[in-house]
Design a protein around this motif. Structure first.
Motif, PDB file in Angstrom:
ATOM      1  N   ASN A 158     -42.438 100.116 -21.933  1.00 44.93           N
ATOM      2  CA  ASN A 158     -42.911  99.863 -20.569  1.00 44.93           C
ATOM      3  C   ASN A 158     -44.371  99.407 -20.673  1.00 44.93           C
ATOM      4  OD1 ASN A 158     -44.173 100.260 -18.077  1.00 44.93           O
ATOM      5  ND2 ASN A 158     -42.719 101.843 -17.469  1.00 44.93           N
TER       6      ASN A 158
ATOM      7  N   CYS B  33     -47.301 101.589 -19.545  1.00 41.01           N
ATOM      8  CA  CYS B  33     -47.332 102.983 -20.016  1.00 41.01           C
ATOM      9  C   CYS B  33     -48.266 103.121 -21.222  1.00 41.01           C
ATOM     10  CB  CYS B  33     -45.907 103.406 -20.378  1.00 41.01           C
ATOM     11  SG  CYS B  33     -45.819 104.976 -21.221  1.00 41.01           S
TER      12      CYS B  33
ATOM     13  N   PHE C 119     -48.502 105.504 -23.394  1.00 40.31           N
ATOM     14  CA  PHE C 119     -47.856 105.986 -24.617  1.00 40.31           C
ATOM     15  C   PHE C 119     -46.996 104.881 -25.252  1.00 40.31           C
ATOM     16  CE2 PHE C 119     -48.150 110.828 -23.627  1.00 40.31           C
ATOM     17  CZ  PHE C 119     -49.531 110.749 -23.739  1.00 40.31           C
ATOM     18  N   CYS C 120     -46.385 104.012 -24.439  1.00 36.26           N
ATOM     19  CA  CYS C 120     -45.682 102.854 -25.011  1.00 36.26           C
ATOM     20  C   CYS C 120     -46.687 101.935 -25.724  1.00 36.26           C
ATOM     21  CB  CYS C 120     -44.957 102.074 -23.919  1.00 36.26           C
ATOM     22  SG  CYS C 120     -43.406 102.846 -23.391  1.00 36.26           S
TER      23      CYS C 120
ATOM     24  N   HIS D 218     -39.256 104.477 -24.059  1.00 38.22           N
ATOM     25  CA  HIS D 218     -39.839 104.980 -22.813  1.00 38.22           C
ATOM     26  C   HIS D 218     -38.788 105.730 -21.987  1.00 38.22           C
ATOM     27  CE1 HIS D 218     -42.661 105.119 -19.445  1.00 38.22           C
ATOM     28  NE2 HIS D 218     -41.577 104.979 -18.676  1.00 38.22           N
TER      29      HIS D 218
ATOM     30  N   HIS E  97     -44.320 109.389 -19.559  1.00 38.34           N
ATOM     31  CA  HIS E  97     -43.538 109.104 -20.776  1.00 38.34           C
ATOM     32  C   HIS E  97     -43.390 110.478 -21.427  1.00 38.34           C
ATOM     33  CE1 HIS E  97     -42.875 106.377 -24.525  1.00 38.34           C
ATOM     34  NE2 HIS E  97     -42.566 107.624 -24.866  1.00 38.34           N
TER      35      HIS E  97
HETATM   36 ZN    ZN Z   1     -43.781 104.732 -22.155  1.00 38.64          ZN
END
Ligand code: ZN
Ligand code: AMP
Length: 143
Positions: free
Chosen positions: A3, A6, A8-9, A48, A99
């Motif tokens: 994503n 995002c 964390f992505c 994700h 996430h």
């Molecule tokens: Zn993510």
């Protein structure tokens, strides 16, 4: 699936740096950028998924396996006396990054912190009948 919005992505994709402590095809673990204690580590699926409910069981099991191994590694690395291992699952539970991620928060004797029981303000006063009803509803929800 990644994503673009995002963070964390973006860490998984290498677009945002992280202090990675573990990585395989399915999961990644890195130090929390704003640690609650030395060694505070986050473990995430690379795909994700926002919440635990959204996460396929095999992926969640893989993440939990990594959490299990890393919990020992983290505690040994920082000479901790224990750890809180937890997910803020959903916004109402305090999840800020959408996430799914497990926290390993090392704890130390006399660190002044509090147990997981301190996350709610006041405990509800639930009758035996209400507890029976809740237990039955949970039981009936299982796949
Ligand atoms: Zn993510
Ligand atoms: P939660 O409230 O469970 O969603 O926790 C999100 C956690 O992600 C917080 O502890 C943040 O300090 C941490 N965090 C946010 N951005 C980053 C980042 N770029 N690298 C590492 N940790 C981060």
């Amino acid at each position: 699936m990644s994503n673009d919005d995002c963070i964390f992505c973006q860490i998984v994709d290498g677009d945002i740096p992280s202090r990675t402590v573990f990585e395989d095809d399915t999961a990644k673990a890195f130090l929390d950028a704003n640690p609650l204690s030395p060694g505070h580590t986050l473990v995430i699926p690379k795909e994700h998924h926002e919440t635990l409910e959204d996460t396929p069981e095999d992926v969640a099991a893989h993440v939990f396996g990594a959490l299990h191994r890393l919990n020992t590694a983290v505690q040994h690395a920082v000479d901790a006396d224990g750890a809180n291992v937890a997910f803020n699952d959903g916004e109402a539970a305090g999840q800020e990054v959408p996430h799914v991620h497990g926290h390993i928060i090392p704890r130390f004797e006399d660190d002044g912190g509090r147990p997981i029981h301190a996350i709610v303000g006041e405990r509800p006063d639930l009758s035996d009948a209400k507890l029976d009803e809740i237990a039955e509803k949970i039981h009936n929800q299982r796949d």
